[in-house]
Design a protein around this motif. Sequence first.
Motif: not given
Lengths: 295, 307
Positions: A115, A118-119, A122-127, A131, B219, B223, B227, B230, B276, B279, B283, B287, B291
Amino acid sequence: MSKAKQWTLMIPGMALLVLILAAMPLVIKAGDGGSAIQLAWSQGAEAFKGYFAGIGDGATFRFYMGSNQYLFWDRIGYYFKTSLLYVTSGALLGTAIGIFAGLYFAISKRGWIKSIIDFLGSLPDFVFILLMQFGIVWMASKTGVVLFEVATLTSDDPAIALPLIAMIVIPANYMIRSVAMQMRLTLTEDYIRNAKARGLSRTYIVFYHALPNVLPFVKGDLHKLMGIIMGNLFITEYLFNNKGVTMLIFTNAFGDAVYQYNVVVNGLLSFLVLYGIGYGLLRLFIFGLRKVFVR
Amino acid sequence: MGKTLIAGIILSSLMLLIAVFGPLFAPHGPKDQVKIEYVVVEGGDSYVYAPPISPGKDGYPLGTDKDGYDILTKLLYGARYTILLSLGIAAARLAAGGLIGMLLGYFGKPTSKKSSGSSVWSVLNGIPTFLIVWLVMLGITMNPAASPIAMSLLLAGVLTLLGIPSIASTVREKTIVLRERQFVTAAEALGAGRWKVIGSHLLPHLKEAFLILLLQEVILVLSLFGQLALFHIFVGGTTEYFDPIEYHSRTNEWGGLIGQARGSFYANQWIFYSPLCAYVLLLISLHLLSKGLEKRYNRMFSNFSHL
């Protein structure tokens, strides 16, 4: 169409696509009097012609950084090397980790790790990157320990570890999910039951019966994976302020307030070369895996 | 229903409520601004009261940004652009891509090669979408004359167009698998027309896949919003101020709020982390929903591993 023919068509095709895409900011402009857009085809065509005309006298390979003029060939080496490190390590380590961790997750019963993966996927790369940076800054402010550098402030002291982690983890995550999914599908096949009935060990079945049937899907997915890696390269270099090919494009797209078509085209072409190198390495890697596990 | 699905449904409907009715709950107006004041307290002490106000103080639950605008209000006003627009783009992509994919899959000739790994189309898959959008929007996004809604629709159009091919190819593959099934042959043998087969046999079987695809596209679109933001390309256009150069989102779309507050990374961090968090929460809810649905469909339809 034969493969060789396809490739000979594709390379000029991609170069042409780059030339057209790079002309977009010149062609698509804000319209006069409140209309959203107007198309200035002539400007695009002019830049296009100028690019080829400038190859002879070298104008194509000169660009402005601020108000200073530079030669593209002098600068590209350093930028290219930085990006190459990220792309190759992201591609190879990401895929290697992805495939083997994916195998593990397909048969492991631990749902919670799945999980989490998976989670994160689903997060965009920049997030994910933001983080990570936040985590480092937060730890530094609580304990005074700075684990990694959060961004490159001077070029003598670049941030390397954190961008590398980002470049590896994000494609690895995609690979894990895709391999685990294919693996789970493969394990429902009848030949797996047959192998099990013959008394073969679990490890043997996974590596010699299931994995060879998963590898073709991995191979078919390589372009998508490279797309993720290359997209990630933009975000990573930008957020860590690392001097790579994509930063060369972004920071110099407007040199001295004028759109520099040439440097965008050259940058994008180097970007394509990076893509090619990464893709080639991955194909080699898959080839190697097939040599080991397919008989 | 699984716990994941319930959590997903609750959170997502909450987000949808915020998107539709958000401005009604806003504690301040979108134009209300904290001005710099010089306050003299009894006893002769004095201080300067200036934005940014930190969270929780003086009726600003999430604080204000550097210009003195309430962040919660901004988020509530921007939600409709983030949520409704991403949903709209995903739905448009799915409608067009799904139709094209089904038609290609049903009417197209079966390809002889199983999956041509190095075909031109799969290489095009490798170009980051965000790069193309960046180049297309670069010339028009700064201080546009068009209204924010027109600019948002323009971006939506570009994003929809770019998303159609990947959906079409996914749906095409699924349709090809379905086409070989016996109930399709049976329907054809009974004299069903081609459109009848698509409408009453293929579509019902793809329904679940479409729903999950829709959520994943939302989703993906979100994203992309982030992007692009930014790189100062905001949904609805970017207001660029000079001296010093600052970029502001015209619509308060959440990705835009993240993008414009990147300068607050080290100091006044709430300006950056509030949008953030909103946002990421969005997501997470999407998600969980996707799922949860996936798990539910798996329980209903899938085979089980032999190992």
